[in-house]
Structures are given as structure tokens and as C-alpha cells.
Design a protein around this motif. Structure first.
Motif, PDB file in Angstrom:
ATOM      1  N   ALA A   1       0.800  -1.228   0.000  1.00  0.00           N
ATOM      2  CA  ALA A   1       0.000   0.000   0.000  1.00  0.00           C
ATOM      3  C   ALA A   1       0.827   1.269   0.000  1.00  0.00           C
ATOM      4  O   ALA A   1       0.322   2.342  -0.326  1.00  0.00           O
ATOM      5  N   ASN A   2       2.106   1.181   0.401  1.00  0.00           N
ATOM      6  CA  ASN A   2       2.945   2.368   0.495  1.00  0.00           C
ATOM      7  C   ASN A   2       2.282   3.378   1.429  1.00  0.00           C
ATOM      8  O   ASN A   2       1.850   3.020   2.515  1.00  0.00           O
TER       9      ASN A   2
ATOM     10  N   LEU B   1     -14.127 -11.324  -0.250  1.00  0.00           N
ATOM     11  CA  LEU B   1     -12.991 -10.620  -0.838  1.00  0.00           C
ATOM     12  C   LEU B   1     -13.374 -10.290  -2.274  1.00  0.00           C
ATOM     13  O   LEU B   1     -13.658 -11.182  -3.074  1.00  0.00           O
ATOM     14  N   ASP B   2     -13.391  -8.998  -2.601  1.00  0.00           N
ATOM     15  CA  ASP B   2     -13.918  -8.574  -3.890  1.00  0.00           C
ATOM     16  C   ASP B   2     -12.860  -8.070  -4.872  1.00  0.00           C
ATOM     17  O   ASP B   2     -12.927  -8.347  -6.061  1.00  0.00           O
ATOM     18  N   ILE B   3     -11.910  -7.295  -4.371  1.00  0.00           N
ATOM     19  CA  ILE B   3     -10.875  -6.723  -5.237  1.00  0.00           C
ATOM     20  C   ILE B   3      -9.534  -6.837  -4.529  1.00  0.00           C
ATOM     21  O   ILE B   3      -9.422  -6.541  -3.336  1.00  0.00           O
ATOM     22  N   VAL B   4      -8.512  -7.248  -5.275  1.00  0.00           N
ATOM     23  CA  VAL B   4      -7.152  -7.305  -4.748  1.00  0.00           C
ATOM     24  C   VAL B   4      -6.244  -6.528  -5.687  1.00  0.00           C
ATOM     25  O   VAL B   4      -6.224  -6.782  -6.896  1.00  0.00           O
ATOM     26  N   LYS B   5      -5.510  -5.575  -5.131  1.00  0.00           N
ATOM     27  CA  LYS B   5      -4.472  -4.876  -5.888  1.00  0.00           C
ATOM     28  C   LYS B   5      -3.131  -5.304  -5.315  1.00  0.00           C
ATOM     29  O   LYS B   5      -2.897  -5.202  -4.113  1.00  0.00           O
ATOM     30  N   LEU B   6      -2.241  -5.786  -6.184  1.00  0.00           N
ATOM     31  CA  LEU B   6      -0.985  -6.389  -5.749  1.00  0.00           C
ATOM     32  C   LEU B   6       0.166  -5.740  -6.513  1.00  0.00           C
ATOM     33  O   LEU B   6       0.359  -6.009  -7.702  1.00  0.00           O
ATOM     34  N   ASP B   7       0.922  -4.888  -5.826  1.00  0.00           N
ATOM     35  CA  ASP B   7       2.047  -4.182  -6.448  1.00  0.00           C
ATOM     36  C   ASP B   7       3.176  -4.147  -5.430  1.00  0.00           C
ATOM     37  O   ASP B   7       3.254  -3.247  -4.588  1.00  0.00           O
ATOM     38  N   ILE B   8       4.060  -5.157  -5.493  1.00  0.00           N
ATOM     39  CA  ILE B   8       5.067  -5.303  -4.440  1.00  0.00           C
ATOM     40  C   ILE B   8       6.467  -5.571  -5.008  1.00  0.00           C
ATOM     41  O   ILE B   8       7.236  -6.368  -4.487  1.00  0.00           O
ATOM     42  N   GLU B   9       6.776  -4.865  -6.073  1.00  0.00           N
ATOM     43  CA  GLU B   9       8.154  -4.785  -6.580  1.00  0.00           C
ATOM     44  C   GLU B   9       8.814  -6.144  -6.773  1.00  0.00           C
ATOM     45  O   GLU B   9       9.921  -6.387  -6.307  1.00  0.00           O
ATOM     46  N   GLY B  10       8.146  -7.044  -7.476  1.00  0.00           N
ATOM     47  CA  GLY B  10       8.736  -8.315  -7.822  1.00  0.00           C
ATOM     48  C   GLY B  10       8.337  -9.486  -6.948  1.00  0.00           C
ATOM     49  O   GLY B  10       8.688 -10.633  -7.251  1.00  0.00           O
ATOM     50  N   SER B  11       7.593  -9.229  -5.876  1.00  0.00           N
ATOM     51  CA  SER B  11       7.181 -10.310  -4.978  1.00  0.00           C
ATOM     52  C   SER B  11       5.774 -10.811  -5.273  1.00  0.00           C
ATOM     53  O   SER B  11       5.211 -11.584  -4.494  1.00  0.00           O
ATOM     54  N   GLU B  12       5.201 -10.379  -6.389  1.00  0.00           N
ATOM     55  CA  GLU B  12       3.812 -10.713  -6.687  1.00  0.00           C
ATOM     56  C   GLU B  12       3.584 -12.219  -6.790  1.00  0.00           C
ATOM     57  O   GLU B  12       2.585 -12.744  -6.277  1.00  0.00           O
ATOM     58  N   LEU B  13       4.492 -12.925  -7.442  1.00  0.00           N
ATOM     59  CA  LEU B  13       4.325 -14.366  -7.628  1.00  0.00           C
ATOM     60  C   LEU B  13       4.339 -15.092  -6.290  1.00  0.00           C
ATOM     61  O   LEU B  13       3.492 -15.969  -6.034  1.00  0.00           O
ATOM     62  N   ALA B  14       5.272 -14.737  -5.411  1.00  0.00           N
ATOM     63  CA  ALA B  14       5.346 -15.375  -4.093  1.00  0.00           C
ATOM     64  C   ALA B  14       4.095 -15.075  -3.274  1.00  0.00           C
ATOM     65  O   ALA B  14       3.543 -15.962  -2.612  1.00  0.00           O
ATOM     66  N   ALA B  15       3.626 -13.829  -3.324  1.00  0.00           N
ATOM     67  CA  ALA B  15       2.431 -13.457  -2.560  1.00  0.00           C
ATOM     68  C   ALA B  15       1.205 -14.214  -3.053  1.00  0.00           C
ATOM     69  O   ALA B  15       0.379 -14.675  -2.255  1.00  0.00           O
ATOM     70  N   LEU B  16       1.062 -14.357  -4.372  1.00  0.00           N
ATOM     71  CA  LEU B  16      -0.080 -15.090  -4.925  1.00  0.00           C
ATOM     72  C   LEU B  16      -0.006 -16.577  -4.582  1.00  0.00           C
ATOM     73  O   LEU B  16      -1.026 -17.213  -4.334  1.00  0.00           O
ATOM     74  N   SER B  17       1.211 -17.115  -4.543  1.00  0.00           N
ATOM     75  CA  SER B  17       1.363 -18.527  -4.165  1.00  0.00           C
ATOM     76  C   SER B  17       0.878 -18.747  -2.740  1.00  0.00           C
ATOM     77  O   SER B  17       0.266 -19.777  -2.431  1.00  0.00           O
ATOM     78  N   GLY B  18       1.143 -17.788  -1.871  1.00  0.00           N
ATOM     79  CA  GLY B  18       0.703 -17.894  -0.483  1.00  0.00           C
ATOM     80  C   GLY B  18      -0.732 -17.470  -0.271  1.00  0.00           C
ATOM     81  O   GLY B  18      -1.231 -17.489   0.867  1.00  0.00           O
ATOM     82  N   ALA B  19      -1.406 -17.071  -1.352  1.00  0.00           N
ATOM     83  CA  ALA B  19      -2.808 -16.622  -1.261  1.00  0.00           C
ATOM     84  C   ALA B  19      -3.739 -17.506  -2.081  1.00  0.00           C
ATOM     85  O   ALA B  19      -4.933 -17.214  -2.197  1.00  0.00           O
ATOM     86  N   ALA B  20      -3.214 -18.605  -2.639  1.00  0.00           N
ATOM     87  CA  ALA B  20      -3.977 -19.415  -3.600  1.00  0.00           C
ATOM     88  C   ALA B  20      -5.286 -19.946  -3.019  1.00  0.00           C
ATOM     89  O   ALA B  20      -6.344 -19.880  -3.664  1.00  0.00           O
ATOM     90  N   ARG B  21      -5.226 -20.483  -1.802  1.00  0.00           N
ATOM     91  CA  ARG B  21      -6.451 -21.050  -1.214  1.00  0.00           C
ATOM     92  C   ARG B  21      -7.498 -19.967  -0.978  1.00  0.00           C
ATOM     93  O   ARG B  21      -8.696 -20.192  -1.182  1.00  0.00           O
ATOM     94  N   THR B  22      -7.051 -18.791  -0.544  1.00  0.00           N
ATOM     95  CA  THR B  22      -7.975 -17.690  -0.289  1.00  0.00           C
ATOM     96  C   THR B  22      -8.644 -17.235  -1.580  1.00  0.00           C
ATOM     97  O   THR B  22      -9.865 -16.993  -1.619  1.00  0.00           O
ATOM     98  N   ILE B  23      -7.872 -17.134  -2.643  1.00  0.00           N
ATOM     99  CA  ILE B  23      -8.430 -16.711  -3.925  1.00  0.00           C
ATOM    100  C   ILE B  23      -9.417 -17.748  -4.451  1.00  0.00           C
ATOM    101  O   ILE B  23     -10.510 -17.414  -4.933  1.00  0.00           O
TER     102      ILE B  23
ATOM    103  N   ILE C   1      17.278   6.588  -0.148  1.00  0.00           N
ATOM    104  CA  ILE C   1      16.789   5.570   0.785  1.00  0.00           C
ATOM    105  C   ILE C   1      15.383   5.894   1.291  1.00  0.00           C
ATOM    106  O   ILE C   1      14.639   5.016   1.731  1.00  0.00           O
ATOM    107  N   LYS C   2      15.002   7.169   1.231  1.00  0.00           N
ATOM    108  CA  LYS C   2      13.660   7.564   1.643  1.00  0.00           C
ATOM    109  C   LYS C   2      12.609   7.264   0.585  1.00  0.00           C
ATOM    110  O   LYS C   2      11.422   7.461   0.816  1.00  0.00           O
ATOM    111  N   ASP C   3      13.039   6.799  -0.592  1.00  0.00           N
ATOM    112  CA  ASP C   3      12.096   6.494  -1.664  1.00  0.00           C
ATOM    113  C   ASP C   3      11.423   5.165  -1.361  1.00  0.00           C
ATOM    114  O   ASP C   3      11.928   4.090  -1.703  1.00  0.00           O
ATOM    115  N   ALA C   4      10.280   5.236  -0.698  1.00  0.00           N
ATOM    116  CA  ALA C   4       9.605   4.034  -0.195  1.00  0.00           C
ATOM    117  C   ALA C   4       8.997   3.189  -1.298  1.00  0.00           C
ATOM    118  O   ALA C   4       8.858   1.972  -1.163  1.00  0.00           O
ATOM    119  N   GLY C   5       8.619   3.800  -2.410  1.00  0.00           N
ATOM    120  CA  GLY C   5       7.900   3.084  -3.448  1.00  0.00           C
ATOM    121  C   GLY C   5       8.713   2.044  -4.189  1.00  0.00           C
ATOM    122  O   GLY C   5       8.146   1.191  -4.870  1.00  0.00           O
TER     123      GLY C   5
END
Length: 293
Positions: free
Chosen positions: A120-121, A222-244, A189-193
Motif C-alpha cells: 500500500a505504500n 474478498l472482492d478486489i485485490v491490488k498487488l504491487d510489491i516490486e517483484g514479490s507478486e508471484l510469491a504473494a499469490l502462491s501464499g494466497a492461492a487457497r484464499t483466492i 533511501i527515503k524512496d519508499a515506493g
């Protein structure tokens, strides 16, 4: 793309720098915003980003010396922005950030929806979703953000705008662990995005990584998911498969700009019975569940 400023635009920027000499950086920033507000967001990003300072030499750049913390109103929200951060600087000067995603959320959200903003930044989209759900009569905006400084900004912005955002101070991944959140050495280093679990810069902090499947066991919608995590999207989706699979959100917005992982990302979503719609909103591909029967 060969972007450059024409004669009229160069004259306008000379005026901005004259304003800086006469009245100082605050007045110059406001004048720069007046110019940038009429421009494409990508063009403004090229003016702001130190990483591409050497590119597009005929495109006027916004000096890093102007970076400071400012209180402004952007996209209908009262925000405190740190202009050392690219995302926040773009939002300040352009007046908007990822406008296609913003418009999608406003059009897509329905009363009672549950929305996850993963990565979410400072909460640009989580706050917009919470604001829209409030207008619609209710719903839940849930933000996953591991960086402590971004969490603090998101909490303050939610309070400032009288909005309800449920903040989970953790990253999503394929397995539960603690990991280093790294800066990108091409940015401040303060560039959080641009921070990520795989970055090549300084370690900003150790963060908790959790699986959505464990966190969301009691979630019944769960209706809408926005996933923007600088290259970790595949890992996050793998850990969310059952929920989806269990909750079948009607829209997934997933950042899909890395060629090395795009095929695997699409294959995983295909296994979960999701297909791309062909819409790409500010680098975020839209996926919808396949309707059967």
C-alpha cells in the motif's frame, strides 16, 4: 520515446526558475505543479526521477533541491508528502498517481466490498478505496504494508481524512518468515515506493512476511485485490492461492512489468481460474475469474 520540451514549455520552465530565484523553492514548486498538472503522469515521472536524470536531456527536470515535506490536497485527500520519494513527488507535481488504477477502483467498487491493497505504500489507493466505500455506504479497505515509515504515514492520512483503513504491517509471501526490506540503490533511501524484499540497496528494516492464506482464514468475503510489491507478486499469490480459490474476488490487479516472471505469474493465475482481460492500468494487469456453468 524521445520526449522533449518545445519552445513554449521551455519558456514556462525558465519562468519557474526565475520564480525560484525571486520567491524561493515553495513558490517554484507551486508553479511547477501548475505546469505538470496538465501533463501525462509518465512525463512528470521523467521530470522527477533521479534514476533517469541523464535521459531525455531536452526534458526539463525538477531539481532534487526542491524536495521537502509538504501538506497538500491531492485526489480529494489531505496528504503530507515527502518529495524525496518518487511516488509522492509525482503525486505532488502531477496532482495524481496511477490515475487509471484510481479510476478503476472508483468505477468497480460496490457497497459492502472488501478490498486488499497489497504493497500500500503511503496508501494512495487504500485511502481512495476507503473514501469511495464510505460514499457508497460501507465496506472494508485493508492495506498490507511492511515499512514502518509508510505505515505511520498511512495511519496519519487515514486519521486526517476521517477514513477507516485496516492496516496490516506485514509483507505477503509464499511462507511465513522475517526478511530484510531493501532500498533500491538507484534512489534515495527515503524512496519508499521502490523498496522490496529483493532490492540491491541498504536494508531499511527487518519485516514480517506472512501468507494471506493464514491471515485470511476468518475472512468471508474478498472482492478486489491490488498487488504491487516490486517483484514479490508471484510469491504473494502462491501464499494466497487457497484464499483466492475460496473467495473468488471479482478483480485482481497485479503489477506485471517483469518479463522474467510474467509467464509464471500468468500460469499461476490460470491454475486459479483467472484470465487477463487485456486491460493494463499503469503497469497493473487486470484478471477476472472464469465464469463456468
Amino acid at each position: 520515446m524521445d520526449l522533449h520540451d518545445g519552445k513554449a514549455r521551455r519558456a514556462a520552465w525558465r519562468l519557474v526558475h526565475a520564480i525560484e530565484r525571486l520567491l524561493g523553492p515553495p513558490a517554484a514548486r507551486r508553479a511547477a505543479h501548475a505546469i505538470c498538472a496538465s501533463e501525462d503522469v509518465h512525463r512528470v515521472a521523467l521530470r522527477v526521477s533521479p534514476r533517469v536524470a541523464g535521459e531525455n536531456p531536452r526534458l526539463t527536470k525538477i531539481p532534487l533541491a526542491w524536495a521537502t515535506t509538504v501538506d497538500v490536497r491531492r485526489q480529494g485527500l489531505k496528504l503530507r508528502l515527502d518529495l524525496r520519494d518518487n511516488l509522492q513527488a509525482i503525486l505532488y507535481y502531477a496532482g495524481r498517481y496511477e490515475p487509471a488504477v484510481h479510476q478503476f477502483l472508483r468505477a468497480e467498487l460496490r457497497p459492502g466490498d472488501v478490498v486488499l491493497d497489497v504493497g500500500a505504500n503511503i496508501g494512495v489507493h487504500a485511502l481512495a478505496a476507503a473514501q469511495r466505500l464510505k460514499q457508497l455506504g460501507g465496506g472494508r479497505a485493508i492495506a498490507f504494508e511492511p515499512a514502518a515509515d509508510s505505515v505511520e504515514k498511512l495511519q496519519a492520512a487515514a486519521k486526517r481524512n476521517h477514513l477507516e483503513v485496516e492496516i496490516v504491517p506485514a509483507a505477503l509471501g509464499e511462507r511465513a518468515e522475517y526478511a530484510g526490506l531493501h532500498a533500491d540503490n538507484r534512489y534515495d533511501i527515503k524512496d519508499a515506493g521502490v523498496r522490496s524484499l529483493y532490492g540491491d540497496g541498504e536494508t531499511v528494516q527487518q519485516v514480517e512476511v506472512i501468507r494471506l492464506d493464514e491471515w485470511a482464514q476468518d475472512l468471508d468475503r474478498l472482492d478486489i485485490v491490488k498487488l504491487d510489491i516490486e517483484g514479490s507478486e508471484l510469491a504473494a499469490l502462491s501464499g494466497a492461492a487457497r484464499t483466492i480459490e475460496r473467495l473468488q474476488p471479482r478483480a485482481l490487479l497485479v503489477e506485471d512489468k517483469r518479463s522474467e516472471s510474467s509467464a509464471r505469474l500468468h500460469a499461476l493465475l490460470h491454475e486459479l481460474n483467472y484470465r487477463p482481460t487485456g486491460e493494463v492500468l499503469d503497469h497493473n494487469a487486470v484478471f477476472r475469474p472464469v465464469v463456468t456453468g
